[in-house]
Design a protein around this motif. Structure first.
Motif, PDB file in Angstrom:
ATOM      1  N   GLY A  84      31.208  40.409  26.575  1.00 23.25           N
ATOM      2  CA  GLY A  84      30.829  41.299  27.663  1.00 23.25           C
ATOM      3  C   GLY A  84      31.903  42.279  28.086  1.00 23.25           C
ATOM      4  N   LYS A  85      32.981  42.389  27.299  1.00 26.48           N
ATOM      5  CA  LYS A  85      34.093  43.262  27.689  1.00 26.48           C
ATOM      6  C   LYS A  85      34.253  44.494  26.805  1.00 26.48           C
ATOM      7  CE  LYS A  85      36.927  39.645  29.826  1.00 26.48           C
ATOM      8  NZ  LYS A  85      38.265  38.984  29.849  1.00 26.48           N
ATOM      9  N   ALA A  86      33.719  44.457  25.581  1.00 25.53           N
ATOM     10  CA  ALA A  86      33.995  45.533  24.624  1.00 25.53           C
ATOM     11  C   ALA A  86      33.359  46.855  25.019  1.00 25.53           C
ATOM     12  CB  ALA A  86      33.498  45.121  23.230  1.00 25.53           C
ATOM     13  N   GLY A  87      32.113  46.819  25.487  1.00 28.53           N
ATOM     14  CA  GLY A  87      31.409  48.056  25.803  1.00 28.53           C
ATOM     15  C   GLY A  87      32.091  48.852  26.901  1.00 28.53           C
ATOM     16  N   ILE A  88      32.489  48.182  27.959  1.00 31.39           N
ATOM     17  CA  ILE A  88      33.155  48.864  29.068  1.00 31.39           C
ATOM     18  C   ILE A  88      34.537  49.358  28.640  1.00 31.39           C
ATOM     19  CG2 ILE A  88      34.213  48.472  31.333  1.00 31.39           C
ATOM     20  CD1 ILE A  88      31.791  46.630  31.922  1.00 31.39           C
ATOM     21  N   ALA A  89      35.280  48.536  27.906  1.00 39.19           N
ATOM     22  CA  ALA A  89      36.602  48.965  27.431  1.00 39.19           C
ATOM     23  C   ALA A  89      36.476  50.204  26.555  1.00 39.19           C
ATOM     24  CB  ALA A  89      37.271  47.828  26.658  1.00 39.19           C
ATOM     25  N   TYR A 147      42.877  51.830  32.084  1.00 41.88           N
ATOM     26  CA  TYR A 147      43.126  52.124  30.662  1.00 41.88           C
ATOM     27  C   TYR A 147      43.959  51.034  29.985  1.00 41.88           C
ATOM     28  CZ  TYR A 147      41.569  56.871  31.866  1.00 41.88           C
ATOM     29  OH  TYR A 147      40.850  57.964  32.295  1.00 41.88           O
ATOM     30  N   GLU A 148      44.991  50.558  30.685  1.00 38.92           N
ATOM     31  CA  GLU A 148      45.859  49.535  30.081  1.00 38.92           C
ATOM     32  C   GLU A 148      45.058  48.273  29.758  1.00 38.92           C
ATOM     33  OE1 GLU A 148      50.008  47.066  31.018  1.00 38.92           O
ATOM     34  OE2 GLU A 148      49.385  48.730  32.325  1.00 38.92           O
ATOM     35  N   ASP A 149      44.197  47.862  30.694  1.00 40.85           N
ATOM     36  CA  ASP A 149      43.363  46.694  30.453  1.00 40.85           C
ATOM     37  C   ASP A 149      42.419  46.926  29.275  1.00 40.85           C
ATOM     38  OD1 ASP A 149      44.529  45.313  32.498  1.00 40.85           O
ATOM     39  OD2 ASP A 149      42.929  45.692  33.951  1.00 40.85           O
ATOM     40  N   HIS A 206      42.851  48.936  26.661  1.00 37.81           N
ATOM     41  CA  HIS A 206      43.620  48.833  25.416  1.00 37.81           C
ATOM     42  C   HIS A 206      43.897  47.367  25.084  1.00 37.81           C
ATOM     43  CE1 HIS A 206      44.462  53.020  24.361  1.00 37.81           C
ATOM     44  NE2 HIS A 206      44.648  53.274  25.650  1.00 37.81           N
ATOM     45  N   GLY A 207      44.153  46.580  26.134  1.00 36.07           N
ATOM     46  CA  GLY A 207      44.399  45.155  25.927  1.00 36.07           C
ATOM     47  C   GLY A 207      43.185  44.445  25.343  1.00 36.07           C
ATOM     48  N   VAL A 208      41.992  44.803  25.823  1.00 35.40           N
ATOM     49  CA  VAL A 208      40.766  44.217  25.280  1.00 35.40           C
ATOM     50  C   VAL A 208      40.632  44.556  23.800  1.00 35.40           C
ATOM     51  CG1 VAL A 208      38.234  44.334  25.331  1.00 35.40           C
ATOM     52  CG2 VAL A 208      39.525  44.142  27.474  1.00 35.40           C
ATOM     53  N   PHE A 209      40.908  45.798  23.447  1.00 38.02           N
ATOM     54  CA  PHE A 209      40.831  46.204  22.039  1.00 38.02           C
ATOM     55  C   PHE A 209      41.822  45.415  21.180  1.00 38.02           C
ATOM     56  CE2 PHE A 209      38.558  50.410  21.070  1.00 38.02           C
ATOM     57  CZ  PHE A 209      37.496  50.073  21.900  1.00 38.02           C
ATOM     58  N   ASP A 210      43.031  45.233  21.705  1.00 30.04           N
ATOM     59  CA  ASP A 210      44.042  44.457  20.970  1.00 30.04           C
ATOM     60  C   ASP A 210      43.581  43.017  20.765  1.00 30.04           C
ATOM     61  OD1 ASP A 210      45.662  46.684  20.888  1.00 30.04           O
ATOM     62  OD2 ASP A 210      46.921  46.083  22.574  1.00 30.04           O
ATOM     63  N   GLN A 211      42.988  42.436  21.799  1.00 33.36           N
ATOM     64  CA  GLN A 211      42.520  41.053  21.710  1.00 33.36           C
ATOM     65  C   GLN A 211      41.338  40.924  20.744  1.00 33.36           C
ATOM     66  OE1 GLN A 211      42.164  39.106  25.735  1.00 33.36           O
ATOM     67  NE2 GLN A 211      43.101  41.032  26.399  1.00 33.36           N
ATOM     68  N   GLY A 235      34.186  53.177  44.224  1.00 32.12           N
ATOM     69  CA  GLY A 235      35.013  54.296  43.795  1.00 32.12           C
ATOM     70  C   GLY A 235      35.328  54.216  42.315  1.00 32.12           C
ATOM     71  N   ASP A 236      36.308  54.978  41.894  1.00 35.49           N
ATOM     72  CA  ASP A 236      36.693  55.097  40.487  1.00 35.49           C
ATOM     73  C   ASP A 236      37.109  53.735  39.922  1.00 35.49           C
ATOM     74  OD1 ASP A 236      37.931  55.655  38.053  1.00 35.49           O
ATOM     75  OD2 ASP A 236      38.980  57.424  38.791  1.00 35.49           O
ATOM     76  N   THR A 237      36.369  53.304  38.893  1.00 30.01           N
ATOM     77  CA  THR A 237      36.690  52.020  38.246  1.00 30.01           C
ATOM     78  C   THR A 237      37.130  52.230  36.798  1.00 30.01           C
ATOM     79  OG1 THR A 237      34.332  51.747  37.736  1.00 30.01           O
ATOM     80  CG2 THR A 237      35.174  50.603  39.678  1.00 30.01           C
ATOM     81  N   VAL A 238      37.489  53.459  36.468  1.00 32.39           N
ATOM     82  CA  VAL A 238      37.814  53.791  35.077  1.00 32.39           C
ATOM     83  C   VAL A 238      39.270  54.184  34.889  1.00 32.39           C
ATOM     84  CG1 VAL A 238      37.331  55.372  33.166  1.00 32.39           C
ATOM     85  CG2 VAL A 238      35.442  54.445  34.531  1.00 32.39           C
ATOM     86  N   THR A 239      39.731  55.184  35.636  1.00 34.77           N
ATOM     87  CA  THR A 239      41.028  55.790  35.303  1.00 34.77           C
ATOM     88  C   THR A 239      42.216  54.859  35.534  1.00 34.77           C
ATOM     89  OG1 THR A 239      41.197  56.820  37.503  1.00 34.77           O
ATOM     90  CG2 THR A 239      40.176  58.111  35.757  1.00 34.77           C
ATOM     91  N   GLY A 240      42.051  53.857  36.370  1.00 36.86           N
ATOM     92  CA  GLY A 240      43.155  52.915  36.570  1.00 36.86           C
ATOM     93  C   GLY A 240      43.089  51.712  35.649  1.00 36.86           C
TER      94      GLY A 240
END
Length: 370
Positions: A230-235, A319-321, A323-328, A312-317
Motif C-alpha cells: 500500500g505504499k508504492a503508488g503514493i511514493a 520526498y525523502e520518505d 525515495h526510501g520506499v523505492f529503496d526498500q 494541507g500539502d502532503t506531498v512536497t515534504g
C-alpha cells in the motif's frame, strides 16, 4: 464549516469527476456536482463510455442510437457521434468554470481510440478529428503515454490542441512526457499559435501501481515485504511531483512560460482504492499538492466529501520518505521497471477490450433499432 472538497480545492487540488454519461448531463447531475461537490472537470475513457452506453437501466442513448441507425451509420461513426456529443454538452456545462479559471479548469477529456495506441500518425489524425468535432476550447484530447504516443503528443500540441496525456506509470516515462509537452508547445509557438491557450495535464496512475506491487510483495512473503504493501503508488506519485517541480524550474520550461506557456499539471488518476484494507480516500488525502488535479470515480468523490481529512500539502515534504520506499522495494526484490511496463501494457489492453465491448454494444443497439 467548510466541506472536505472545499478544503481540497483550497489546497490547490482541482477535483475532476472520472465519469460521464448522457443521463448525468440530461438530469442535471453534472451541474449539481459542480455546485455541491466542487467538481471542476471531467475525464472519460473507453471503459466509462462502455459502461454508460451499455447500461440497460439507462435509456438515454436509445433515441440517438435510433437516429443514427436510421441514417445508416456504422458502429464507429455512431460511437464517434455519441461520445463527442456527450463531451461537447459537458464542456458547455463546464464553460463558466473554464471562464472563471482562465482556462485552467472546466475541462472535459475525450480519448483517441485505444486501438491506435501504438500508431503515431493515426493518433495525431484522430486527435485532430476529435478536437474539430467537439469544437470547444475547454476540451482535452487524451493520448496515451506509449512510445508511439510521445511524438503524437508533441504533434497535436503543435497544432494548438490541448492534451491530456494518459496511462503514465513510471518516472522515466513521465520525464519523456514533459519533454514531449515542451517540444509541442515550442513548435506551437513557432507555428504562430497563442500558447497561453494550450493546456495539458499528465495523468499519473496511482492505485494500479499498488495492485501490481502488492501482488509481488505477497509472493515474496517476508515481513519486510508485507510492511511495504500500500505504499508504492503514493511514493511513485510523490516522486512524480518532485520531478514536475524540478523540470518546470529548468530553463527550457521557464523560457516557454515567460513567453506565455502554461505549466503541464500533474493529474492523479486511478484514485479509487482497489484494496478494501486501505482507507477509501487514501489516494486523495495523501496526494494533496498545489497545482494538481485529482480525477475521482463518484464513489471516491462521495467518500472524500463525506469524511476525508484534508490537512494541507502532503506531498512536497515527503520526498525523502518516498525515495526510501523505492529503496526498500528494490531491496525486497520488486522490479519497478518491470512493474510499470506491465501496467502500461495491461492498461492499453484493458482499454482496447472496453472499446471492443463498446463496439459490440453499439452494434447490437444499431441492429435492434433498424
Amino acid at each position: 464549516m467548510s466541506t472536505p472538497t472545499e478544503d481540497l480545492s483550497a489546497a490547490g487540488v482541482s477535483i475532476w469527476l472520472d465519469d460521464l454519461s448522457r443521463s448525468r448531463i440530461d438530469t442535471g447531475n453534472l451541474a449539481q456536482l459542480i455546485e455541491t461537490r466542487d467538481v471542476v472537470g471531467v475525464t472519460t475513457n473507453p471503459s466509462i463510455f462502455q459502461a454508460a452506453i451499455g447500461n440497460k437501466e439507462d435509456d438515454s442513448y436509445d433515441a440517438p442510437l435510433q437516429t443514427l441507425a436510421g441514417q445508416g451509420a456504422d458502429v464507429d461513426t455512431a460511437i464517434f457521434e455519441i461520445t463527442t456529443t456527450d463531451v461537447r454538452d459537458a464542456a458547455d456545462i463546464f464553460r463558466p468554470v473554464f471562464d472563471r479559471t482562465n482556462g485552467v479548469d472546466g475541462r472535459v477529456s475525450i480519448e483517441v481510440s485505444p486501438d491506435l495506441a501504438h500508431d503515431t500518425d493515426a493518433t495525431v489524425a484522430q486527435a485532430k478529428e476529435l478536437w474539430a468535432k467537439v469544437d470547444r476550447p475547454n476540451a482535452l484530447i487524451k493520448i496515451p503515454a506509449t512510445l508511439a504516443g510521445l511524438p503524437a503528443i508533441s504533434a497535436v500540441l503543435a497544432e494548438g490542441i490541448s492534451v491530456n496525456v494518459t496511462l503514465i506509470f513510471s518516472l522515466e516515462r513521465y520525464a519523456a512526457v514533459i519533454d514531449a509537452y515542451l517540444e509541442g508547445v515550442r513548435r506551437a509557438k513557432e507555428n504562430g499559435h497563442d500558447i497561453s491557450t494550450i493546456h495539458s495535464v499528465a495523468s499519473f496512475f496511482v492505485s494500479r501501481v499498488d495492485t501490481e506491487v502488492d501482488k509481488r510483495l505477497e509472493a515474496i512473503g517476508t515481513s519486510e515485504a508485507a510492511a511495504l504493501k500500500g505504499k508504492a503508488g503514493i511514493a511513485n506519485a510523490r516522486l512524480a511531483y518532485e520531478l514536475f517541480e524540478k523540470r518546470f524550474a529548468e530553463s527550457a520550461a521557464v523560457e516557454l512560460i515567460a513567453a506565455g506557456a502554461t505549466v503541464q499539471r500533474p493529474l492523479w488518476a486511478s484514485t479509487g482504492v482497489k484494496d478494501p484494507a486501505l482507507p477509501d480516500t487514501l489516494y486523495v488525502t495523501e496526494l494533496v499538492a498545489p497545482g494538481t488535479v485529482n480525477t475521482m470515480p463518484e464513489k471516491t468523490l462521495e467518500a472524500t466529501f463525506d469524511h476525508a481529512k484534508v490537512t494541507g500539502d502532503t506531498v512536497t515534504g515527503a520526498y525523502e520518505d518516498a525515495h526510501g520506499v523505492f529503496d526498500q522495494l528494490a531491496a525486497a526484490g520488486v522490479d519497478l521497471v518491470d512493474v510499470t511496463q506491465v501496467l502500461e501494457d495491461e492498461g492499453v489492453e484493458k482499454f482496447i477490450v472496453s472499446w471492443h465491448d463498446l463496439q459490440s454494444t453499439v452494434q447490437t443497439a444499431l441492429d435492434s433499432a433498424r
